[in-house]
Every structure is written in structure tokens, then in C-alpha cells.
Design a protein around this motif. Structure first.
Motif, short mmCIF file in Angstrom:
data_model
loop_
_atom_site.label_atom_id
_atom_site.label_comp_id
_atom_site.label_asym_id
_atom_site.label_seq_id
_atom_site.Cartn_x
_atom_site.Cartn_y
_atom_site.Cartn_z
N ASN A 52 0.83 -1.22 0.00
CA ASN A 52 0.00 0.00 0.00
C ASN A 52 0.86 1.26 0.00
O ASN A 52 0.54 2.24 -0.69
CB ASN A 52 -0.95 0.00 1.20
CG ASN A 52 -2.03 -1.06 1.06
OD1 ASN A 52 -2.36 -1.49 -0.03
ND2 ASN A 52 -2.57 -1.50 2.18
N THR A 53 1.94 1.25 0.76
CA THR A 53 2.83 2.42 0.81
C THR A 53 3.47 2.66 -0.55
O THR A 53 3.47 3.79 -1.06
CB THR A 53 3.92 2.22 1.88
OG1 THR A 53 3.28 2.04 3.15
CG2 THR A 53 4.86 3.40 1.94
N LYS A 102 1.01 3.98 -3.15
CA LYS A 102 0.73 5.42 -2.99
C LYS A 102 1.89 6.25 -3.55
O LYS A 102 1.68 7.26 -4.23
CB LYS A 102 0.48 5.74 -1.52
CG LYS A 102 0.03 7.16 -1.30
CD LYS A 102 -0.41 7.37 0.13
CE LYS A 102 -0.79 8.81 0.30
NZ LYS A 102 -2.05 9.02 0.93
#
Length: 138
Positions: A108-109, A112
Motif C-alpha cells: 500500500n505504501t 501510494k
């Protein structure tokens, strides 16, 4: 990469395209190559994050099966015969979760960060295209 104003190979689709279309295509291709480099490894993180809990669950089921087999072979049921193997089974579940959670957080990091880089690169490509096309032609 040749200059967008350089003549394209004759008889090709690119050669038939106008300068603006060739420039747009080359910028888009460069953007896609850059994004492919940025996204490398995200598939691995997603795979680890989605499969690790199931591997832990498999370990749990396997350990409980062995615990029940051991209890059946012993013929007697005591807390010692149950607690040790069931505790080992729960460790398998915890291990699967301990692997999956960091992988999902990293996925997820990075997702993004890649999206932010993509937006910046698209903006840069748009500005560069405008600058090249608005420049006086010799």
C-alpha cells in the motif's frame, strides 16, 4: 531515443504521423517504462500479503491434525497432550499474519508513492510536450 522532430522510418505508422503525435507517443512510452520500473516488486508484495495467511492456516490445520493423532494414539486425554500441540498450531497462524501484515503495508505504501510519481511524471510530460510544440520551428 531520437528527437521527435527527426524523421521517422519511411513506410511506418510512426513515419506517417505528425510531429505532435510522435512526441505524444514517445513521451507516453517513456512514462510507461518509468512506471514499470517503479512498480517492480509490487506483485511479489501483493502475492505474499494474500497467501501468507493461508500458509499459516495450513500450518495450523497440520499441527492440529498431528495433535489429534497423538492424542488418539496415546488413548488418554490430558491437558498436556492438548496444550502443547495446539500452542504450536497457533504459532503457525501468528507466523502467517506476521508475514502478511508488513507485506500488505509495504504494498500500500509503495502503491501510494508510485501513484504520486506517476502524477508528477504525467504533469512533466504534459509541460514538456507543450514547451516543445510551442517552440519556434526552424
Amino acid at each position: 531515443i531520437s528527437s521527435p522532430s527527426a524523421p521517422a522510418a519511411g513506410g511506418t505508422l510512426e513515419g506517417a504521423a505528425a510531429l505532435e503525435a510522435r512526441l505524444t507517443r514517445r513521451l507516453r512510452d517513456a512514462l510507461h517504462r518509468g512506471l514499470a520500473h517503479l512498480q517492480f516488486g509490487q506483485v511479489i508484495l501483493a502475492s505474499i500479503g494474500s497467501t501468507a495467511p493461508f500458509v499459516g492456516l495450513f500450518g495450523t490445520v497440520w499441527a492440529i491434525h498431528h495433535a489429534l493423532t497423538g492424542i488418539g494414539d496415546a488413548g488418554t486425554l490430558t491437558i498436556e497432550k492438548v496444550a502443547g500441540p495446539v500452542g504450536e498450531a497457533l504459532v503457525m497462524t501468528a507466523a502467517g499474519i506476521a508475514v502478511a501484515v508488513p507485506a500488505v503495508l509495504a504494498f500500500n505504501t509503495f502503491g501510494k508513492l508510485v501513484a504520486a510519481c506517476e502524477a508528477e511524471l504525467e504533469g512533466f510530460a504534459h509541460d514538456l510536450r507543450r514547451m516543445v510544440l510551442d517552440a519556434p520551428q526552424d
